[in-house]
Write a protein that holds these residues in place. Sequence first.
Motif, short mmCIF file in Angstrom:
data_model
loop_
_atom_site.label_atom_id
_atom_site.label_comp_id
_atom_site.label_asym_id
_atom_site.label_seq_id
_atom_site.Cartn_x
_atom_site.Cartn_y
_atom_site.Cartn_z
N ARG A 1 0.69 -1.15 -0.18
CA ARG A 1 -0.06 -0.03 0.13
C ARG A 1 0.81 1.35 -0.03
NH1 ARG A 1 -2.72 -3.73 3.26
NH2 ARG A 1 -5.11 -4.26 2.60
N VAL A 2 1.77 1.37 -0.78
CA VAL A 2 2.73 2.54 -1.05
C VAL A 2 1.95 3.14 -2.36
CG1 VAL A 2 4.99 3.29 -1.69
CG2 VAL A 2 4.75 1.46 0.07
N GLY A 3 1.54 4.41 -2.31
CA GLY A 3 0.75 5.05 -3.16
C GLY A 3 1.36 5.84 -4.39
N ARG A 4 2.82 6.22 -4.03
CA ARG A 4 3.46 7.20 -4.86
C ARG A 4 4.87 6.78 -5.57
NH1 ARG A 4 2.77 12.96 -5.85
NH2 ARG A 4 0.61 12.40 -5.18
N PHE A 5 4.99 6.62 -6.84
CA PHE A 5 5.98 6.07 -7.52
C PHE A 5 6.63 7.15 -8.49
CE2 PHE A 5 8.14 3.52 -10.62
CZ PHE A 5 8.73 2.30 -9.92
N VAL A 6 7.77 7.50 -8.15
CA VAL A 6 8.53 8.52 -9.16
C VAL A 6 9.43 7.46 -9.85
CG1 VAL A 6 9.83 10.59 -9.21
CG2 VAL A 6 7.87 10.20 -7.66
N TYR A 7 9.78 7.72 -11.11
CA TYR A 7 10.62 6.99 -12.01
C TYR A 7 11.51 7.87 -12.72
CZ TYR A 7 12.32 3.72 -15.61
OH TYR A 7 13.01 2.75 -16.33
N ALA A 8 12.77 7.57 -12.69
CA ALA A 8 13.73 8.32 -13.56
C ALA A 8 13.52 7.62 -14.89
CB ALA A 8 15.10 8.05 -12.91
N SER A 9 12.80 8.25 -15.72
CA SER A 9 12.66 7.57 -17.12
C SER A 9 13.73 8.57 -17.90
CB SER A 9 11.40 8.08 -17.64
OG SER A 9 11.21 7.67 -19.17
N SER A 10 13.50 8.91 -19.37
CA SER A 10 14.57 9.22 -20.01
C SER A 10 14.07 9.91 -21.31
CB SER A 10 15.64 8.28 -20.41
OG SER A 10 16.61 8.84 -21.27
N ASN A 11 14.67 11.09 -21.87
CA ASN A 11 14.49 11.64 -22.91
C ASN A 11 14.58 10.67 -24.33
OD1 ASN A 11 17.35 12.33 -24.84
ND2 ASN A 11 17.69 12.41 -22.37
N HIS A 12 15.31 9.56 -23.86
CA HIS A 12 15.60 8.57 -24.96
C HIS A 12 14.36 7.88 -25.18
CE1 HIS A 12 19.96 9.81 -25.33
NE2 HIS A 12 19.82 9.47 -24.05
#
Length: 274
Positions: free
Chosen positions: A100-111
């Motif tokens: 029940r962890v409701g926030r996910f921030v991801y290091a995506s990329s311009n690629h």
Amino acid sequence: MRILVTGAAGSIGRVVTLGLCDRGHEVVGLDLVPEPDGFTGAWHTIDCADADAVDEVFGEERLDAVVHLAGHPDEADLPASLTSHVITTAALLDACVAHRVGRFVYASSNHAVGRTPRASLTDGVVPGLLTDQALPRPDTFYGVGKVAAEALMRLYVDRHSIDAIACRIGSFLDEPGTTRALSTWLSPDDCVRMVDAALTAPSPGFAVLYGISDNTRAWWDLEPGRRLGYEPQDDAEAYADRVAVRDVDDAEAAHVGGPFAGAEFYRPALDLRR
């Protein structure tokens, strides 16, 4: 917030970890290597492609959010890229749902959109700028991994009503060193501002933002980030007089992914021996 930061020993991870602590958050670090000198919080030395190990971490720690920065930062073959960027994301998202962890921030990329020709932006939604409405157009297997990870995040938002933000990072550097980086630079301070905004934006659902500073020569639209509360303060133009003109500048500017869109990255998906 109590935040798990994966890849916390990496170049971005160290900056984000310290910056989030300075902003009053509590950070739990996770990496393949032991904690760096000076880190005083909880630390887990595991591979976040190992779903069982990830679930154990979530079971031990009371978490409010995840910032997923772990992953091989360069080109690899397709299986390695999918493991590094998609399998790790899946393991973390499954743990988020289970615990029940409701926030996910991801290091995506311009690629993830790196093969987009810059010439195609002249008639775009925001003329001259690539927006968050751009279709996926990866320039490498690395970019394919980022596209697939973003798609997985979208699925988990729809299925499980978590909030997930994909930060398509440009060029994270202490200062820009090339002409392209004058457009794509993300300063360390703005990187912390970006991650903090992604963590604290009210009910974003699934969102994409472009991780760059407030660059005069920007190629990507900052409005998606501003909607989430990201207000960059730095501008690569302050360093322009230090950046030498090079013969490859025009080639690197042909596509938004720069050199990753070039022929030197062409290779078989399942064989990197050549």
